[in-house]
Design a protein around this motif. Structure first.
Motif, PDB file in Angstrom:
ATOM      1  N   ALA A   1     -73.480 -14.345 -37.482  1.00 50.02           N
ATOM      2  CA  ALA A   1     -73.656 -14.124 -36.019  1.00 50.02           C
ATOM      3  C   ALA A   1     -72.957 -15.484 -35.201  1.00 50.02           C
ATOM      4  O   ALA A   1     -72.224 -15.468 -34.358  1.00 50.02           O
ATOM      5  CB  ALA A   1     -74.881 -13.907 -35.473  1.00 50.02           C
ATOM      6  N   LYS A   2     -73.358 -16.730 -35.756  1.00 50.01           N
ATOM      7  CA  LYS A   2     -72.953 -18.009 -35.175  1.00 50.01           C
ATOM      8  C   LYS A   2     -71.482 -17.943 -35.542  1.00 50.01           C
ATOM      9  O   LYS A   2     -70.648 -18.624 -34.626  1.00 50.01           O
ATOM     10  CB  LYS A   2     -73.843 -19.258 -35.613  1.00 50.01           C
ATOM     11  CG  LYS A   2     -73.160 -20.320 -35.269  1.00 50.01           C
ATOM     12  CD  LYS A   2     -74.240 -21.480 -35.758  1.00 50.01           C
ATOM     13  CE  LYS A   2     -73.908 -22.821 -35.284  1.00 50.01           C
ATOM     14  NZ  LYS A   2     -72.483 -23.345 -34.884  1.00 50.01           N
ATOM     15  N   VAL A   3     -70.878 -17.764 -36.486  1.00 51.97           N
ATOM     16  CA  VAL A   3     -69.672 -17.878 -36.887  1.00 51.97           C
ATOM     17  C   VAL A   3     -68.904 -17.063 -36.019  1.00 51.97           C
ATOM     18  O   VAL A   3     -67.982 -17.705 -35.413  1.00 51.97           O
ATOM     19  CB  VAL A   3     -69.181 -17.601 -38.240  1.00 51.97           C
ATOM     20  CG1 VAL A   3     -67.800 -17.489 -38.726  1.00 51.97           C
ATOM     21  CG2 VAL A   3     -70.033 -18.473 -39.262  1.00 51.97           C
ATOM     22  N   ILE A   4     -69.334 -16.063 -35.800  1.00 52.58           N
ATOM     23  CA  ILE A   4     -68.472 -15.093 -34.926  1.00 52.58           C
ATOM     24  C   ILE A   4     -68.359 -15.637 -33.432  1.00 52.58           C
ATOM     25  O   ILE A   4     -67.572 -15.584 -32.729  1.00 52.58           O
ATOM     26  CB  ILE A   4     -68.944 -13.418 -34.928  1.00 52.58           C
ATOM     27  CG1 ILE A   4     -68.342 -13.019 -36.288  1.00 52.58           C
ATOM     28  CG2 ILE A   4     -68.397 -12.642 -34.067  1.00 52.58           C
ATOM     29  CD1 ILE A   4     -69.036 -11.737 -36.872  1.00 52.58           C
ATOM     30  N   ALA A   5     -69.754 -15.923 -33.015  1.00 55.97           N
ATOM     31  CA  ALA A   5     -69.821 -16.494 -31.601  1.00 55.97           C
ATOM     32  C   ALA A   5     -68.872 -17.612 -31.395  1.00 55.97           C
ATOM     33  O   ALA A   5     -68.265 -17.715 -30.443  1.00 55.97           O
ATOM     34  CB  ALA A   5     -71.246 -16.742 -31.277  1.00 55.97           C
ATOM     35  N   ASP A   6     -69.126 -18.626 -32.334  1.00 55.36           N
ATOM     36  CA  ASP A   6     -68.304 -19.915 -32.127  1.00 55.36           C
ATOM     37  C   ASP A   6     -66.932 -19.658 -32.032  1.00 55.36           C
ATOM     38  O   ASP A   6     -66.025 -20.189 -31.666  1.00 55.36           O
ATOM     39  CB  ASP A   6     -68.572 -20.890 -33.339  1.00 55.36           C
ATOM     40  CG  ASP A   6     -69.951 -21.462 -33.088  1.00 55.36           C
ATOM     41  OD1 ASP A   6     -70.554 -21.187 -31.977  1.00 55.36           O
ATOM     42  OD2 ASP A   6     -70.551 -22.188 -34.344  1.00 55.36           O
ATOM     43  N   ARG A   7     -66.471 -18.561 -33.068  1.00 57.42           N
ATOM     44  CA  ARG A   7     -64.665 -18.273 -32.966  1.00 57.42           C
ATOM     45  C   ARG A   7     -64.463 -17.510 -31.897  1.00 57.42           C
ATOM     46  O   ARG A   7     -63.311 -17.636 -31.025  1.00 57.42           O
ATOM     47  CB  ARG A   7     -64.587 -17.326 -34.331  1.00 57.42           C
ATOM     48  CG  ARG A   7     -64.545 -18.050 -35.402  1.00 57.42           C
ATOM     49  CD  ARG A   7     -64.508 -17.325 -36.676  1.00 57.42           C
ATOM     50  NE  ARG A   7     -64.517 -18.262 -38.118  1.00 57.42           N
ATOM     51  CZ  ARG A   7     -63.939 -17.810 -39.322  1.00 57.42           C
ATOM     52  NH1 ARG A   7     -63.730 -16.587 -39.389  1.00 57.42           N
ATOM     53  NH2 ARG A   7     -64.106 -18.579 -40.321  1.00 57.42           N
ATOM     54  N   LEU A   8     -65.258 -16.565 -31.066  1.00 55.10           N
ATOM     55  CA  LEU A   8     -65.017 -16.120 -29.894  1.00 55.10           C
ATOM     56  C   LEU A   8     -64.921 -16.991 -28.752  1.00 55.10           C
ATOM     57  O   LEU A   8     -64.078 -17.096 -27.951  1.00 55.10           O
ATOM     58  CB  LEU A   8     -66.085 -14.992 -29.587  1.00 55.10           C
ATOM     59  CG  LEU A   8     -65.933 -13.859 -30.260  1.00 55.10           C
ATOM     60  CD1 LEU A   8     -67.267 -12.976 -30.030  1.00 55.10           C
ATOM     61  CD2 LEU A   8     -64.618 -12.880 -29.748  1.00 55.10           C
ATOM     62  N   ALA A   9     -65.604 -18.251 -28.892  1.00 55.27           N
ATOM     63  CA  ALA A   9     -65.644 -19.210 -27.679  1.00 55.27           C
ATOM     64  C   ALA A   9     -64.553 -20.023 -27.883  1.00 55.27           C
ATOM     65  O   ALA A   9     -63.919 -20.373 -26.940  1.00 55.27           O
ATOM     66  CB  ALA A   9     -67.286 -20.445 -28.208  1.00 55.27           C
TER      67      ALA A   9
ATOM     68  N   ILE B   1     -72.095 -16.443 -24.388  1.00 53.16           N
ATOM     69  CA  ILE B   1     -71.584 -15.193 -25.508  1.00 53.16           C
ATOM     70  C   ILE B   1     -73.144 -15.315 -26.276  1.00 53.16           C
ATOM     71  O   ILE B   1     -73.555 -16.271 -26.907  1.00 53.16           O
ATOM     72  CB  ILE B   1     -70.574 -15.758 -26.235  1.00 53.16           C
ATOM     73  CG1 ILE B   1     -69.301 -15.899 -25.483  1.00 53.16           C
ATOM     74  CG2 ILE B   1     -70.620 -14.558 -27.332  1.00 53.16           C
ATOM     75  CD1 ILE B   1     -68.099 -16.423 -26.338  1.00 53.16           C
ATOM     76  N   THR B   2     -73.346 -13.809 -26.629  1.00 53.89           N
ATOM     77  CA  THR B   2     -74.315 -13.591 -27.509  1.00 53.89           C
ATOM     78  C   THR B   2     -73.587 -12.603 -28.607  1.00 53.89           C
ATOM     79  O   THR B   2     -73.172 -11.740 -28.023  1.00 53.89           O
ATOM     80  CB  THR B   2     -75.589 -13.039 -27.123  1.00 53.89           C
ATOM     81  OG1 THR B   2     -76.262 -13.873 -26.220  1.00 53.89           O
ATOM     82  CG2 THR B   2     -76.548 -12.721 -28.078  1.00 53.89           C
TER      83      THR B   2
END
Length: 132
Positions: free
Chosen positions: A88-96, A114-115
């Protein structure tokens, strides 16, 4: 706070190290429902949080980088337990990163956070929330 959420799904294989993971220490597959929620205090000049089409496209691109992969073989995750929370963190960071690069449009630069939630099943999921 205003928010919109877009959804995709992700199928991966991985294994874990550590007794806490029991049989999941062996290689196994996982399918996640992925929700990405974008937040901001005030709507932008178009009265939206972010363009839903762009948010959907960019979530799909991020998920596509991981989909149908054995994460044990990915150099980015070498030596890492790729738990639901971690992913979940990996995806959030990549979206950011994509927001900061302008991929979600100029209006997205006003986003507050983003969550990302990864649903392992209809009764269990994990989330990571970050500011922008």
């Amino acid at each position: 706070m205003f928010s919109i959420t877009v959804r995709d799904h992700l199928m991966i294989a991985h294994s874990f190290r550590g007794e806490v993971f029991g049989p999941a220490q062996r290689l196994h597959g996982a399918t996640f429902l992925v929700d990405a929620t974008f937040r901001r205090a005030e709507l932008d000049a178009d009265n939206i949080v972010v363009d839903i089409g762009l948010a959907t496209r960019e979530l799909g691109a991020v998920v596509g980088e991981l989909n149908y992969r054995n994460l044990d073989d990915e150099s980015d995750f070498a030596g890492t337990n790729t738990s639901t929370e971690f992913l979940a963190k990996v995806i959030a960071d990549r979206l950011a990163d994509r927001v900061h690069a302008g991929a979600l449009g100029e209006g997205a630069r006003g986003l507050a956070g983003i969550t990302v939630s990864l649903h392992e099943s209809h009764i269990a999921w994990a989330s990571y929330e970050r500011t922008l």
